[in-house]
Design a protein around this motif. Structure first.
Motif, PDB file in Angstrom:
ATOM      1  N   ILE A   8       0.844  -1.198   0.000  1.00 34.98           N
ATOM      2  CA  ILE A   8       0.000   0.000   0.000  1.00 34.98           C
ATOM      3  C   ILE A   8       0.878   1.246   0.000  1.00 34.98           C
ATOM      4  CG2 ILE A   8      -1.600   1.384   1.391  1.00 34.98           C
ATOM      5  CD1 ILE A   8      -2.784  -1.216   2.467  1.00 34.98           C
ATOM      6  N   MET A  11       2.290   2.382  -3.340  1.00 38.25           N
ATOM      7  CA  MET A  11       1.342   3.058  -4.226  1.00 38.25           C
ATOM      8  C   MET A  11       0.944   4.432  -3.692  1.00 38.25           C
ATOM      9  SD  MET A  11       1.227   0.923  -6.637  1.00 38.25           S
ATOM     10  CE  MET A  11       0.135   1.903  -7.644  1.00 38.25           C
ATOM     11  N   PHE A  12       0.925   4.569  -2.374  1.00 36.75           N
ATOM     12  CA  PHE A  12       0.567   5.837  -1.744  1.00 36.75           C
ATOM     13  C   PHE A  12       1.749   6.342  -0.932  1.00 36.75           C
ATOM     14  CE2 PHE A  12      -3.486   3.738  -2.465  1.00 36.75           C
ATOM     15  CZ  PHE A  12      -4.287   4.756  -2.963  1.00 36.75           C
ATOM     16  N   GLU A 199      -0.180  -7.350   3.657  1.00 33.68           N
ATOM     17  CA  GLU A 199       0.631  -6.334   4.340  1.00 33.68           C
ATOM     18  C   GLU A 199       1.277  -6.868   5.608  1.00 33.68           C
ATOM     19  OE1 GLU A 199       1.356  -3.132   3.310  1.00 33.68           O
ATOM     20  OE2 GLU A 199       0.343  -3.657   1.440  1.00 33.68           O
ATOM     21  N   ALA A 300      -1.015   9.147  -5.795  1.00 34.95           N
ATOM     22  CA  ALA A 300      -2.208   8.307  -5.779  1.00 34.95           C
ATOM     23  C   ALA A 300      -2.638   7.915  -7.193  1.00 34.95           C
ATOM     24  CB  ALA A 300      -3.343   9.056  -5.051  1.00 34.95           C
ATOM     25  N   PRO A 301      -1.883   7.143  -7.945  1.00 35.41           N
ATOM     26  CA  PRO A 301      -0.561   6.622  -7.592  1.00 35.41           C
ATOM     27  C   PRO A 301       0.577   7.549  -7.980  1.00 35.41           C
ATOM     28  CG  PRO A 301      -1.220   5.687  -9.678  1.00 35.41           C
ATOM     29  CD  PRO A 301      -2.348   6.598  -9.242  1.00 35.41           C
ATOM     30  N   ILE A 332      -8.638   2.701   0.700  1.00 39.89           N
ATOM     31  CA  ILE A 332      -7.244   2.876   0.274  1.00 39.89           C
ATOM     32  C   ILE A 332      -6.596   1.530  -0.040  1.00 39.89           C
ATOM     33  CG2 ILE A 332      -4.965   3.647   1.066  1.00 39.89           C
ATOM     34  CD1 ILE A 332      -6.380   5.967   2.488  1.00 39.89           C
ATOM     35  N   SER A 336      -5.126   0.453  -3.732  1.00 44.41           N
ATOM     36  CA  SER A 336      -3.705   0.105  -3.898  1.00 44.41           C
ATOM     37  C   SER A 336      -3.540  -1.173  -4.710  1.00 44.41           C
ATOM     38  CB  SER A 336      -3.021  -0.037  -2.538  1.00 44.41           C
ATOM     39  OG  SER A 336      -3.393  -1.230  -1.880  1.00 44.41           O
ATOM     40  N   GLU A 337      -4.421  -2.140  -4.513  1.00 39.27           N
ATOM     41  CA  GLU A 337      -4.308  -3.407  -5.238  1.00 39.27           C
ATOM     42  C   GLU A 337      -4.604  -3.220  -6.724  1.00 39.27           C
ATOM     43  OE1 GLU A 337      -3.147  -7.171  -5.802  1.00 39.27           O
ATOM     44  OE2 GLU A 337      -3.068  -6.083  -3.898  1.00 39.27           O
ATOM     45  N   SER A 340      -1.569  -1.584  -8.245  1.00 38.60           N
ATOM     46  CA  SER A 340      -0.415  -2.475  -8.388  1.00 38.60           C
ATOM     47  C   SER A 340      -0.563  -3.381  -9.609  1.00 38.60           C
ATOM     48  CB  SER A 340      -0.228  -3.320  -7.125  1.00 38.60           C
ATOM     49  OG  SER A 340      -1.227  -4.313  -6.991  1.00 38.60           O
TER      50      SER A 340
END
Length: 475
Positions: A8, A11-12, A199, A300-301, A332, A336-337, A340
């Motif tokens: 996560i 990506m952020f 995570e 973001a991203p 969030i 993120s997934e 990715s």
């Protein structure tokens, strides 16, 4: 890239605008170079230093603040903690003193015009965003390293292609949407729950949740600050900031004194379509006006697309009573997934894929996240993400004057609206009847990126960048 393990917090990332690939990436590269010198115990032996910018970093570097980022990175400042109000004073001090303090420790002579070179006609083969650092030592030898800023603040060092890959074994290693779907069906987990399980390979669940809420804190502070700051954006285009004016109009005099009471004041205005639409635009404008002003934002991203996900998240919080820590984490994590998957299967770099790689990806991320938070199934989440990207395919990156302002700022409002529309379509549809899969649209986006003329890939050599006189306002 297969087997790339993305968190996560990859990506952020919290940083400073205006660009993740042209500002945050080069900043991190400069920090890594001084870290190498320090590790080799050569930092204090450096007599002079030169920086060579290639390709897209050269062509739009000044407009994107690449030169400023590199000076700050070499100087020992960090984009997460640096006082944004001190960015200009620090840079001016370096220029006027003709010296730079490497890693905040070792002072060396530095002439910006002679030692920071923009090689407009030269590119390196691996990636358009390349920078070489050269340190010349007292003994007559030199240390040289080349870095590539590959989008979203990710940096790869030449000769070390594995430097951005994690060897961590995840409970659910995912490279494609199909693999994600299989894992969700096998376990019954929501996409966000699966992400949180992954995570734990890096840190405890509590640490992850605290970290995500810290990301959200940076997001809502950015939105709030942008909605209360007026003026003209830097860079010479004389673009007027609009979010603060729009905020005053929409809030209608209702009182508030902080972010939470502001949200309540917005809700009190009702739920008419025009009202909500205006607020979504306002949220997105606020973030990207902050981004264009070297403010603190969250990739973001990427920075150029930093307003889409915050705008859709703020929409969910405000108009769907989503002001809940668990819902925010869910949003969030899901986003993120999706991001990715695009990074592994295509790109999140406008210098590689045009603006479809930034606004398009961020819209897909936001659409999927909103769909899950509104109760959509895993298949509906992927459908929403596909719909959002499908209608960004071929979007070019053509910043006027090389600045992340026109058309970038307004494109964030469009990306946010498309994300909300995509989520609504997916929630009202049967994904089993969908004709296009997310994996198919990722592949199509990458094919489109490879076919796209280079002048539409963040070079300011095509599109609006060459047809709009710099003296004209945005609208």
């Amino acid at each position: 890239m297969a087997n790339e393990r993305i968190s996560i917090f990859d990506m952020f990332k919290i940083g400073i605008g205006p660009s993740s690939s042209h500002t945050l990436g080069p900043w991190r590269a400069a920090q890594r170079f001084t870290k190498i010198l320090t590790g080799l115990k050569l930092l204090t032996d450096v007599e002079s230093i030169k920086i060579l910018l290639y390709g897209s970093l050269a062509k739009t570097g000044v407009g994107h603040g690449t030169d400023i980022a590199i000076l700050l990175g070499l100087n020992g400042d960090d984009p997460v903690t640096c006082d944004v109000d001190q960015v200009t004073p620090i840079v001016e001090r370096i220029k006027s003193s003709h010296e730079i303090l490497l890693a905040g420790i070792h002072k060396v002579p530095f002439e910006v015009k002679e030692d920071l070179l923009f090689l407009f006609q030269e590119s390196l083969p691996f990636h358009p965003n390349a920078v070489t650092f050269q340190a010349f030592l007292k003994n007559g030898k030199a240390i040289s390293e080349t870095y590539y800023s590959i989008g979203g603040g990710f940096v790869v060092q030449e000769g070390d292609d594995s430097s951005f890959l994690s060897e961590i074994d995840l409970p659910f290693p995912i490279d494609t949407a199909q693999e994600l779907m299989v894992s969700c069906m096998r376990t019954g987990l929501k996409i966000s729950d699966l992400v949180l399980e992954n995570e734990t390979a890096w840190r405890s669940e509590e640490e992850t949740k605290d970290g995500v809420l810290n990301i959200f804190k940076a997001i809502h502070e950015c939105i709030y600050r942008g909605c209360h700051t007026s003026g003209i954006l830097p860079g010479g285009l004389n673009v007027e900031r609009r979010a603060a004016k729009l905020n005053r109009k929409l809030i209608g005099g209702r009182p508030y004194n902080d972010y939470s009471s502001w949200v309540e004041a917005i809700r009190a205005g009702g739920k008419e379509f025009d009202y909500i639409l205006d607020w979504v635009s306002c949220f997105a404008l606020a973030v990207n006006e902050e981004n264009a002003s070297f403010g603190r934002v969250v990739t973001a991203p990427t920075n150029g697309a930093a307003g889409v996900i915050p705008a859709v998240l703020q929409y969910f919080i405000t108009f769907h009573n989503g002001f809940d820590d668990n819902k925010i984490i869910q949003f969030i994590a899901t986003a993120s997934e999706i991001g990715s998957i695009f990074k592994k299967g295509a790109t999140i770099s406008a210098a590689m894929g045009g603006c479809q790689a930034e606004i398009g990806v961020s819209s897909a991320m936001a659409a999927g996240a909103l769909t899950e938070c509104l109760g959509g199934s895993q298949r509906q989440v992927l459908m929403a993400s596909e719909i959002a990207m499908e209608h960004h395919l071929g979007l070019t990156c053509d910043p006027i004057g090389g600045l992340v302002q026109v058309p970038c700022i307004e494109r964030n409002t469009m990306g946010a609206i498309k994300a909300i529309t995509a989520a609504q379509l997916a929630l009202r549809s049967n994904p089993d009847k969908a004709k296009v899969s997310l994996d198919a649209v990722v592949k199509t986006m990458w094919d489109t990126a490879q076919d796209m003329n280079v002048k539409y890939k963040e070079t300011a050599d095509g599109g609006l960048a060459v047809h709009i006189p710099l003296s004209l306002p945005e609208c």
